[in-house]
Design a protein around this motif. Structure first.
Motif, short mmCIF file in Angstrom:
data_model
loop_
_atom_site.label_atom_id
_atom_site.label_comp_id
_atom_site.label_asym_id
_atom_site.label_seq_id
_atom_site.Cartn_x
_atom_site.Cartn_y
_atom_site.Cartn_z
N LYS A 98 -10.03 -9.00 1.41
CA LYS A 98 -10.58 -8.29 0.26
C LYS A 98 -12.09 -8.26 0.33
N GLY A 99 -12.69 -9.43 0.75
CA GLY A 99 -14.13 -9.49 0.82
C GLY A 99 -14.69 -8.60 1.91
N SER A 100 -13.95 -8.43 3.00
CA SER A 100 -14.46 -7.63 4.11
C SER A 100 -14.21 -6.15 3.94
N LYS A 101 -13.11 -5.79 3.26
CA LYS A 101 -12.73 -4.38 3.16
C LYS A 101 -12.85 -3.82 1.76
N GLY A 102 -13.18 -4.64 0.80
CA GLY A 102 -13.25 -4.15 -0.57
C GLY A 102 -11.96 -4.40 -1.29
N SER A 103 -11.91 -4.11 -2.56
CA SER A 103 -10.72 -4.36 -3.38
C SER A 103 -9.57 -3.46 -2.96
N LYS A 104 -8.29 -3.96 -3.10
CA LYS A 104 -7.10 -3.22 -2.70
C LYS A 104 -6.66 -2.27 -3.80
N THR A 105 -5.96 -1.21 -3.39
CA THR A 105 -5.40 -0.28 -4.36
C THR A 105 -4.14 -0.90 -4.97
N VAL A 106 -3.64 -0.24 -6.02
CA VAL A 106 -2.42 -0.72 -6.68
C VAL A 106 -1.24 -0.68 -5.72
N ASP A 107 -1.12 0.39 -4.93
CA ASP A 107 0.00 0.51 -3.99
C ASP A 107 -0.06 -0.57 -2.93
N GLU A 108 -1.27 -0.89 -2.45
CA GLU A 108 -1.40 -1.95 -1.44
C GLU A 108 -1.03 -3.31 -2.02
N ALA A 109 -1.42 -3.53 -3.29
CA ALA A 109 -1.07 -4.81 -3.92
C ALA A 109 0.43 -4.95 -4.08
N TRP A 110 1.13 -3.84 -4.48
CA TRP A 110 2.60 -3.89 -4.62
C TRP A 110 3.26 -4.13 -3.27
N ALA A 111 2.71 -3.50 -2.23
CA ALA A 111 3.28 -3.70 -0.89
C ALA A 111 3.19 -5.15 -0.46
N GLU A 112 2.06 -5.81 -0.78
CA GLU A 112 1.92 -7.22 -0.46
C GLU A 112 2.93 -8.07 -1.21
N LEU A 113 3.06 -7.77 -2.52
CA LEU A 113 4.02 -8.54 -3.34
C LEU A 113 5.45 -8.36 -2.84
N ASN A 114 5.78 -7.17 -2.40
CA ASN A 114 7.15 -6.88 -1.99
C ASN A 114 7.56 -7.63 -0.74
N LYS A 115 6.55 -8.19 -0.02
CA LYS A 115 6.88 -8.99 1.17
C LYS A 115 7.29 -10.40 0.81
N SER A 116 7.09 -10.78 -0.43
CA SER A 116 7.48 -12.12 -0.88
C SER A 116 8.86 -12.05 -1.52
N PRO A 117 9.80 -12.88 -1.10
CA PRO A 117 11.15 -12.82 -1.67
C PRO A 117 11.17 -12.98 -3.18
N LEU A 118 10.21 -13.70 -3.76
CA LEU A 118 10.22 -13.92 -5.20
C LEU A 118 9.95 -12.63 -5.96
N PHE A 119 9.07 -11.78 -5.42
CA PHE A 119 8.69 -10.55 -6.11
C PHE A 119 9.31 -9.30 -5.49
#
Length: 441
Positions: free
Chosen positions: A55-76
């Motif tokens: 995040k610090g190197s590339k700037g803040s993530k979009t909403v879609d990118e954040a959901w994609a990250e969460l979807n990789k976790s079995p809990l979410f």
């Protein structure tokens, strides 16, 4: 203190605070607080620390990118995808060997079956079957099967797996039979018999399912196989008796249907012969009136006796009023007077001119047989006037009238309006013939 002095004091204070954050200057209160708080925070998990660095190197993530990250976790997770986390979670539910896991599902299924929970029992048996069937498919492809420790399955272990798979198929067949899933029942029975052709329970349940859908020959075959293995088996003996009884019932039904079909064919031939002998032509349009019920052209009183007389259903059509009446049995020996005497006056004829003029008087235009004229349409599109005292057979035997769809159609019009209606009818038929010839040419 004056206002201008206060203003000067505030400006001096602000000028002092501005360079505090620069290199070599004293740190501001806010910067010192942030340093202190960051130093006392616990370390982030590796994945979150990597995300923070990204995040610090590339700037803040979009909403879609954040959901994609969460979807990789079995809990979410909201969408299933193949990854190591999913595989690890699935592996937790099958910690033992394939045989142990299948046996566990079989035991759970048996508990549900005892309390008539057939749907739940079927699902438990299905899970056990899925485990062991997968092992069978591996062996069929030539792939070795192993236990959780990685040791190859011994021949003894494979034999026990197949025995368990056979039992699961038979038990699930029992659930399907209780739930009236007859096709699934005999398919499971067949699967069990492929594993062990001597399984009597599979024979019984398959026979019951096949009998339920009247597949008598197949039910008899599988029942006979079971009885060959255990001639004194009470359940198979009972189903064999039911098969025999049902076979007799179906044979009797087929005989009755065959006799009915033969009788109807014989009567149809007699009816056609009677019409031909009387020179009465018939024609079918495939559009017979749908409200006729059981009323039809027939020989009466005995349809099997060629000496009987013909009886026709007849529609009395009132074209000037768009009304109709049904005469269910117009015998060839009857005349129009025999039926007009009780059909007239119709309930809708309330006297006067009926909206069309003419002299019906207080009794209406259709008050008596003498007040109306009756016509039959000829085969050429013309009209034949019917005498009210002439027997129907004499009119039909001229060969000029088609009996269409086995129904007579008799037009009934008031005497005073008959000539005008006849002229209009003939003109309409002539126009229809002209249009038909023009379209064919």
């Amino acid at each position: 203190m004056h206002v201008d002095q206060l203003t000067e004091e505030m400006e001096r204070a602000m000028s002092v605070s501005k360079p505090a954050g620069k290199a070599g200057g004293p740190p501001s209160p806010s910067s010192s607080q942030s340093v202190t708080s960051d130093s006392t925070k616990p370390a982030l998990p590796p994945s979150m620390a990597a995300a923070k660095e990204d995040k610090g190197s590339k700037g803040s993530k979009t909403v879609d990118e954040a959901w994609a990250e969460l979807n990789k976790s079995p809990l979410f997770m909201t969408e299933l995808e193949e990854n190591d986390d999913i595989a690890a979670l699935q592996a937790l539910s099958y910690e033992g060997t394939a045989l142990e896991n299948a046996a566990d599902f079989k035991e759970r299924g048996n508990e549900c079956f005892k309390v008539r929970g057939y749907v739940d029992a079927k699902e438990f048996y299905a899970k056990g079957i899925a485990i062991l069937a997968a092992e069978e498919r591996k062996r069929a492809r030539g792939e070795p099967t192993t236990d959780p420790a990685g040791e190859p399955d011994s021949e003894e272990e494979v034999g026990r797996q197949r025995e368990m798979l056979e039992a699961l198929y038979v038990n699930r067949a029992a659930c399907h039979l209780a739930l009236d899933n007859f096709r699934s029942c005999w398919l499971d029975g067949a699967a069990a018999l492929r594993l062990n052709p001597r399984n009597v329970k599979a024979c019984y349940r398959s026979a019951r399912a096949l009998l339920a859908v009247d597949r008598i020959a197949e039910a008899d075959d599988v029942c006979a196989r079971g009885l060959a293995l255990e001639p004194d088996n009470a359940a198979l003996t009972a189903v064999a008796a039911d098969i025999v009884a049902r076979a007799r019932e179906l044979d009797a039904r087929r005989r009755r249907e065959a006799e009915r079909a033969a009788r109807d064919a014989r009567r149809a031939k007699l009816l056609a012969a009677a019409l031909a002998a009387r020179n009465i032509p018939t024609r079918s349009t495939g559009q017979a009136p749908s409200d006729m019920g059981d009323t039809r052209l027939a020989l009466v009183p005995d349809p099997d006796d060629p000496r009987s007389t013909l009886s026709f259903p007849a529609l009395l059509l009132y074209p000037l009023r768009l009304e109709s009446d049904l005469v269910q049995a117009f015998n060839e020996t009857h005349s129009l007077d025999d039926h007009l005497a009780y059909m007239l006056p119709p309930p809708w004829d309330q006297g006067g001119d009926g909206g069309g003029g003419g002299g019906g008087g207080s009794g209406g235009e259709y008050a008596t047989p003498d007040a109306v004229s009756c016509y039959l349409e000829t085969r050429t599109g013309g009209l034949l006037k019917m005498g009210k005292r002439v027997p129907l057979l004499k009119v039909l035997a001229t060969g000029k009238i088609d009996v269409v769809d086995e129904v007579l159609r008799i037009f009934v019009v008031p005497v005073a309006k008959a000539d005008g209606w006849v002229a209009k009818f003939k003109a309409q038929r002539a126009a229809e013939k002209g249009a038909a010839s023009a379209s064919t040419s």
